[in-house]
Scaffold this active site. Structure first.
Site: not given
Ligand code: ZN
Length: 500
Positions: A263, A292
């Site tokens: 995160e 991502e």
């Molecule tokens: Zn992620």
């Protein structure tokens, strides 16, 4: 830039601000809202998302869009116009009532999902999922598509991505993964994974999470860490207010430690967007696949590297003397790089993770097409688990109920996770060429060179380049599975004593 452009951007910033309010409501629902607050919260969320949608699709926005002009050499204004037009055209096709209905249904379904997951009762979640599938099918029909409805949904998260292309990419990746996995499984050398499932008191895990975020340069002045069932990162207005969440498991060290690094990777991207472009496309992330790539890079390519632990392991060992006191750096490094097919996506190793994504992609694509009924999802899930990973979860909580996404109506999002792994490996490969002493610096806890490289090449550009254009521009090549396969082959061949 003319007057219409400035007026348009004022509208777009307000749309972005309303969206940030919605994010804040979501964050609060996940973190601190009492469980009794679900119904009014669903109403608030529906109201705000409706207002945001109306602001975007208003006739005035369309008028300003046709009058607005950007200078030839003004790439900021060009980016803002191009992406605002794209968002406007997509949103204009979706009725506000449907947007509100999805927001309302999502807030209710999230709650139902959390309970169904806790009680392992898929049947309690099924009516919510049926409703969501139906609502999202309607969205796909309104938005339109060339070949199949799933493409219209995926486009929201990864603009331009198509199911057929993803299918081909995942098939190639799956084949290479399966072949390498067989080699690993045949190896007599096995890391001792049980090291990580010893007792790790939460009281020590909390400062460890903070330390992991801090060492990667998470800015606590503009961010915070809280605890949720499903970890996430959210931003309330560009770089200035970025919040991440994590979850602590006392019998599983990687959950919070790597979850926080993951995160933090997302947060570093948000904190690296330029504040002066907040709430406009020039100050927003390219796509969820690129997002991502940032989280996976910090979590895996940095956080699971030997260099990273050369610096941190001694201190972490002191934090957990009972569990790690007799574990060497080498044993720890090998344990955090154990490859083993498992049930839970977020806990999957770097190699088999993508197979979890292929499974979700195939099932949700079929649900949206109408080829799989919601009632048949658990069975389809378990069959795919057996086919792709060779294991079957003992219950639905560890199977088709494990992820929050479907409860929120997020279909077409999962492929971006595997794309993120591929982007991450390709970006990192280039970064390690551009920064020859990258691993020496990581081993000294100096993450500034990599972060600076990401800021320079990716973060500062906002949406100036689309994902495909960005990867080519930065690495000189289109997206490919090769850098990822090279990374996992080299790393796991070492861990498992194979000849690579
Ligand atoms: Zn992620």
């Amino acid at each position: 830039m003319n007057d219409a452009y400035h007026k348009l951007m004022d509208r777009i910033r307000d749309h972005g601000r309303l969206h940030a309010v919605e994010q804040l409501l979501d964050w609060d629902q996940e973190t601190y809202m009492p469980s009794g607050g679900v119904k009014p919260r669903a109403e608030l969320t529906a109201l705000i998302s409706g207002l945001a949608h109306e602001r975007l699709v208003a006739e005035e926005t369309g008028k300003l869009l046709s009058d607005a002009q950007a200078g030839d050499d003004d790439h900021i204004a060009q980016t803002n116009l191009r992406e605002t037009r794209r968002a406007f055209e997509r949103a204009s096709r979706i009725p506000t009532a449907l947007v509100k209905e999805i927001a309302h249904a999502g807030a209710m379904a999230k709650d139902a999902w959390a309970k169904a997951r806790q009680d392992d009762k898929f049947q309690d979640f099924a009516p919510h999922l049926e409703k969501m599938v139906d609502l999202k099918k309607q969205v796909a029909e309104h938005v339109g598509y060339d070949t199949e409805p799933y493409d219209a949904l995926m486009d929201e998260f990864e603009p331009g991505a198509k199911s057929a292309g993803i299918d081909t990419l995942f098939a190639a990746l799956g084949e290479r993964t399966a072949a390498f996995l067989r080699q690993i499984q045949a190896s007599p050398t096995k890391p001792d994974f049980s090291i990580l499932t010893r007792h790790y008191p939460r009281a020590q895990q909390e400062p460890l999470s903070r330390r992991m975020a801090e060492c990667l340069h998470f800015d606590f002045g503009s961010g915070r860490i809280d605890v949720t069932v499903h970890p996430f990162c959210t931003s309330m207005g560009g770089a200035s207010d970025v919040r991440i969440t994590t979850r602590y498991m006392e019998d599983f060290l990687p959950a919070a430690m790597f979850g926080t690094m993951h995160e933090t990777g997302h947060a570093l991207y948000e904190q690296g967007l330029l504040a002066e472009h907040a709430f406009t496309p020039a100050g927003e992330a390219v796509s969820l696949g690129i997002h991502e790539s940032q989280s996976r890079m910090w979590e895996n390519l940095v956080g699971r590297s030997r260099a990273f632990w050369e610096y941190h392991y001694g201190d972490v060992q002191k934090m957990f003397p009972d569990s790690l006191g007799n574990v060497s750096l080498d044993e720890f490094y090998r344990a955090i790089n154990t490859v083993s097919p498992s049930f839970i996506r977020v806990e999957a190793d770097e190699l088999t993770y993508n197979l979890h994504i292929t499974l979700r992609f195939q099932i949700e694509r079929a649900m949206i097409k109408g080829d799989i009924k919601v009632a048949d999802v658990p069975e389809a899930w378990n069959a795919k688990m057996r086919e792709l990973l060779g294991v079957v979860p003992p219950n639905n909580t560890e199977g088709c109920l494990q992820d929050i996404h479907w409860s929120m109506g997020i279909f077409g999002y999962f492929p971006t996770y595997a794309l993120g792994n591929l982007y991450a490996a390709q970006f990192f490969d280039k970064a390690s060429t551009d920064i020859p002493d990258l691993f020496e610096r990581i081993a000294k806890n100096d993450h500034q060179p990599l972060l600076g490289w990401l800021r320079q090449n990716i973060h500062q550009h906002g949406q100036r380049f689309r994902a495909g254009e960005l990867i080519e521009r930065v690495t000189g090549k289109p997206l490919s599975i090769e850098p990822f396969m090279k990374h996992v082959t080299e790393k796991f061949s070492r861990v498992y004593g194979l000849k690579s």
